[in-house]
Scaffold this active site. Structure first.
Site, short mmCIF file in Angstrom:
data_model
loop_
_atom_site.label_atom_id
_atom_site.label_comp_id
_atom_site.label_asym_id
_atom_site.label_seq_id
_atom_site.Cartn_x
_atom_site.Cartn_y
_atom_site.Cartn_z
N ARG A 7 -39.25 1.57 -20.77
CA ARG A 7 -40.74 1.32 -20.73
C ARG A 7 -41.42 1.71 -19.45
O ARG A 7 -40.97 1.99 -18.37
CB ARG A 7 -40.76 -0.31 -20.99
CG ARG A 7 -41.73 -0.30 -21.14
CD ARG A 7 -41.98 -1.96 -20.81
NE ARG A 7 -43.26 -2.82 -20.68
CZ ARG A 7 -43.89 -3.99 -20.45
NH1 ARG A 7 -42.73 -5.01 -19.48
NH2 ARG A 7 -45.59 -4.38 -19.96
N HIS A 8 -42.00 1.96 -19.25
CA HIS A 8 -43.30 2.61 -18.25
C HIS A 8 -43.53 1.76 -17.13
O HIS A 8 -42.42 0.12 -17.37
CB HIS A 8 -44.95 2.89 -18.37
CG HIS A 8 -45.50 2.16 -18.70
ND1 HIS A 8 -46.15 1.43 -18.43
CD2 HIS A 8 -45.55 1.29 -20.09
CE1 HIS A 8 -46.56 0.09 -18.93
NE2 HIS A 8 -46.31 -0.13 -20.49
N GLY A 9 -43.98 1.70 -15.47
CA GLY A 9 -44.06 1.05 -14.72
C GLY A 9 -44.84 0.27 -14.86
O GLY A 9 -45.42 0.46 -15.85
N ASN A 14 -50.27 -5.55 -16.96
CA ASN A 14 -48.59 -5.94 -16.88
C ASN A 14 -49.19 -7.28 -15.82
O ASN A 14 -49.09 -8.31 -15.70
CB ASN A 14 -47.98 -4.99 -16.52
CG ASN A 14 -48.05 -3.69 -17.84
OD1 ASN A 14 -47.21 -3.73 -17.30
ND2 ASN A 14 -48.02 -4.77 -18.37
N ARG A 56 -50.16 5.86 -18.49
CA ARG A 56 -48.94 5.27 -17.01
C ARG A 56 -47.53 5.56 -17.93
O ARG A 56 -46.57 6.03 -16.98
CB ARG A 56 -48.91 4.09 -17.70
CG ARG A 56 -49.26 3.37 -18.97
CD ARG A 56 -49.28 1.40 -19.24
NE ARG A 56 -49.31 1.11 -20.79
CZ ARG A 56 -50.60 1.26 -21.27
NH1 ARG A 56 -51.76 0.90 -20.46
NH2 ARG A 56 -50.75 0.24 -22.73
N GLU A 79 -48.68 2.82 -27.60
CA GLU A 79 -49.03 1.41 -28.15
C GLU A 79 -49.33 0.13 -28.82
O GLU A 79 -50.56 1.00 -29.06
CB GLU A 79 -49.02 0.29 -26.36
CG GLU A 79 -48.79 -1.91 -25.93
CD GLU A 79 -47.59 -1.49 -26.51
OE1 GLU A 79 -47.46 -1.82 -27.84
OE2 GLU A 79 -47.58 -2.65 -25.69
#
Length: 174
Positions: A7-9, A14, A56, A79
């Protein structure tokens, strides 16, 4: 084929706990997370990286690509689209219901969960036909939920707690 799903940072939405359709880049925390992940996976061999098209994930892929392999973008790893929920707090929905595969509830113009899961399954079914030994995939929490369903079964249909955290990695055998 060995699959390493990442998963991306972290990105601003978020940290704020909101739905977001804006294509945000990593924040400072997210960049640090990706650099830490690069260090953790430096001994993993992979033929290529496949990434979601969002900024991202592409940025995370670039940071962790210490072996300078090709990065391929695949729209099916996008997503789950939140539609008109964008900008609203995650608490505006019943999160368990939002991520319930068996739900009959449609939240605004968000992508239907069954359509979303089908899109990710389509990607994985096609990946099976490729001749790779090992692939690193950079995607999203929702995509990691769909991967979990593909490899572990849908079970009770409740997907909320099956997603990866920022810069977590999970290994699968395809």
């Amino acid at each position: 084929m060995q699959i390493y799903l990442v998963r991306h940072g972290q990105v601003p939405h978020n940290a704020l706990g909101i739905y977001c359709e804006i294509d945000e880049d990593l924040n400072e925390v997210g960049i640090k997370q990706a650099k830490g992940l690069a260090e953790r996976i430096k001994n993993i061999e992979y033929d290529m990286i496949i990434s979601s098209p969002l900024l991202r994930t592409r940025h995370t892929a670039e940071i962790i690509n210490t072996k300078n392999k090709n990065i391929i973008i695949d729209e099916r790893l996008h997503e789950r689209r939140c539609g008109n929920l964008s900008g609203k707090p995650l608490t505006c929905t019943d999160r368990d219901e939002y991520w319930n595969y068996n739900t009959e509830i449609q939240y605004g113009t968000s992508e239907n969960i069954k359509d979303f899961v089908k899109r990710v399954y389509n990607f994985l079914d096609e990946l099976k036909t490729k001749d790779y030994e090992s692939v690193l995939i950079v995607a999203h929490s929702g995509v990691s939920k769909a991967f979990s369903c593909y490899f572990e079964g849908i079970q009770d249909g409740l997907l909320l707690n099956r997603g990866l955290k920022n810069c977590d990695i999970k290994e699968y055998k395809l």
